[in-house]
Motif scaffolding. Structure first.
Motif, PDB file in Angstrom:
ATOM      1  N   UNK A  17     -22.411  -7.358 -16.270  1.00 50.52           N
ATOM      2  CA  UNK A  17     -21.893  -5.736 -17.020  1.00 50.52           C
ATOM      3  C   UNK A  17     -22.311  -5.904 -18.661  1.00 50.52           C
ATOM      4  N   UNK A  18     -22.196  -6.993 -19.328  1.00 47.72           N
ATOM      5  CA  UNK A  18     -23.138  -7.315 -20.672  1.00 47.72           C
ATOM      6  C   UNK A  18     -24.779  -6.249 -20.615  1.00 47.72           C
ATOM      7  N   UNK A  19     -24.918  -6.437 -19.539  1.00 50.10           N
ATOM      8  CA  UNK A  19     -26.586  -6.475 -19.609  1.00 50.10           C
ATOM      9  C   UNK A  19     -26.830  -4.521 -19.310  1.00 50.10           C
ATOM     10  N   UNK A  20     -25.890  -4.150 -18.301  1.00 49.30           N
ATOM     11  CA  UNK A  20     -26.016  -2.650 -18.713  1.00 49.30           C
ATOM     12  C   UNK A  20     -25.056  -1.787 -19.557  1.00 49.30           C
ATOM     13  N   UNK A  21     -24.660  -2.554 -19.886  1.00 48.90           N
ATOM     14  CA  UNK A  21     -23.116  -2.196 -21.377  1.00 48.90           C
ATOM     15  C   UNK A  21     -24.099  -1.801 -22.802  1.00 48.90           C
ATOM     16  N   UNK A  34     -14.476  -9.458 -24.986  1.00 49.02           N
ATOM     17  CA  UNK A  34     -14.233  -9.786 -23.509  1.00 49.02           C
ATOM     18  C   UNK A  34     -13.201 -10.412 -23.496  1.00 49.02           C
ATOM     19  N   UNK A  35     -13.162 -11.147 -24.742  1.00 47.95           N
ATOM     20  CA  UNK A  35     -11.558 -12.134 -24.979  1.00 47.95           C
ATOM     21  C   UNK A  35     -10.396 -12.144 -25.267  1.00 47.95           C
ATOM     22  N   UNK A  37      -9.659  -8.323 -25.863  1.00 50.34           N
ATOM     23  CA  UNK A  37      -9.615  -7.088 -24.972  1.00 50.34           C
ATOM     24  C   UNK A  37      -9.165  -6.810 -23.395  1.00 50.34           C
ATOM     25  N   UNK A  38      -9.298  -8.089 -22.719  1.00 52.53           N
ATOM     26  CA  UNK A  38      -9.545  -7.613 -21.689  1.00 52.53           C
ATOM     27  C   UNK A  38      -7.448  -6.510 -21.832  1.00 52.53           C
ATOM     28  N   UNK A  39      -7.818  -5.833 -20.428  1.00 58.31           N
ATOM     29  CA  UNK A  39      -7.073  -5.380 -19.655  1.00 58.31           C
ATOM     30  C   UNK A  39      -6.578  -5.646 -18.826  1.00 58.31           C
ATOM     31  N   UNK A  40      -8.188  -5.741 -17.866  1.00 55.57           N
ATOM     32  CA  UNK A  40      -7.567  -5.768 -15.805  1.00 55.57           C
ATOM     33  C   UNK A  40      -8.832  -6.979 -15.975  1.00 55.57           C
ATOM     34  N   UNK A  41      -8.474  -8.097 -15.687  1.00 56.55           N
ATOM     35  CA  UNK A  41      -9.970  -9.077 -15.283  1.00 56.55           C
ATOM     36  C   UNK A  41     -10.856  -9.191 -14.032  1.00 56.55           C
ATOM     37  N   UNK A  42     -11.980  -8.923 -13.645  1.00 56.78           N
ATOM     38  CA  UNK A  42     -11.988  -9.015 -12.454  1.00 56.78           C
ATOM     39  C   UNK A  42     -11.186  -9.154 -11.612  1.00 56.78           C
ATOM     40  N   UNK A  43     -11.208  -7.943 -10.946  1.00 56.78           N
ATOM     41  CA  UNK A  43     -10.392  -8.063  -9.264  1.00 56.78           C
ATOM     42  C   UNK A  43     -11.727  -7.355  -8.607  1.00 56.78           C
ATOM     43  N   UNK A  53     -11.643  -3.320 -19.950  1.00 57.81           N
ATOM     44  CA  UNK A  53     -11.242  -4.174 -21.522  1.00 57.81           C
ATOM     45  C   UNK A  53     -11.282  -3.098 -22.754  1.00 57.81           C
ATOM     46  N   UNK A  54     -11.419  -3.239 -24.005  1.00 57.32           N
ATOM     47  CA  UNK A  54     -10.813  -2.055 -25.429  1.00 57.32           C
ATOM     48  C   UNK A  54     -12.814  -2.770 -25.559  1.00 57.32           C
ATOM     49  N   UNK A  55     -13.355  -2.099 -25.729  1.00 60.61           N
ATOM     50  CA  UNK A  55     -14.684  -2.196 -26.241  1.00 60.61           C
ATOM     51  C   UNK A  55     -15.529  -1.442 -27.977  1.00 60.61           C
ATOM     52  N   UNK A  56     -16.383  -1.653 -28.510  1.00 65.50           N
ATOM     53  CA  UNK A  56     -16.205  -0.230 -29.851  1.00 65.50           C
ATOM     54  C   UNK A  56     -17.857   0.003 -29.404  1.00 65.50           C
TER      55      UNK A  56
END
Length: 88
Positions: A17-21, A34-35, A37-43, A53-56
């Protein structure tokens, strides 16, 4: 039915995910919160892993935008997958 990833799977998913982001949003300051701002963890749902998650996001002019991203990873191997990101 949802499953939670193992510690190893979670690390691989996060790296993909981080690499593609970073490919999509290469400018300094763009980040997934990822600390806190997580709205829904990996499922897992069927063959895909989901994360929200939230992002800037920072553009080429340095302007910042706070947003929410949804990440989907379709595994293609033990440590690889097709990643898609929706931002809103």
């Amino acid at each position: 039915m949802n499953d939670k990833p193992s510690v190893e799977q979670k690390a691989i998913l996060q790296e993909l995910a981080e690499s593609y982001f970073k490919e999509l949003y290469p400018y300094k300051g763009s980040k997934i919160h990822s600390v806190l701002g997580v709205i829904r963890n990996w499922t897992k749902d069927k063959e895909h892993w989901f994360y929200k998650a939230e992002a800037t996001i920072v553009n080429e002019f340095g302007a910042e935008k706070s947003t929410v991203i949804e990440i989907s990873v379709e595994p293609t191997g033990v440590d690889s997958g097709i990643v898609s990101i929706i931002e809103y």
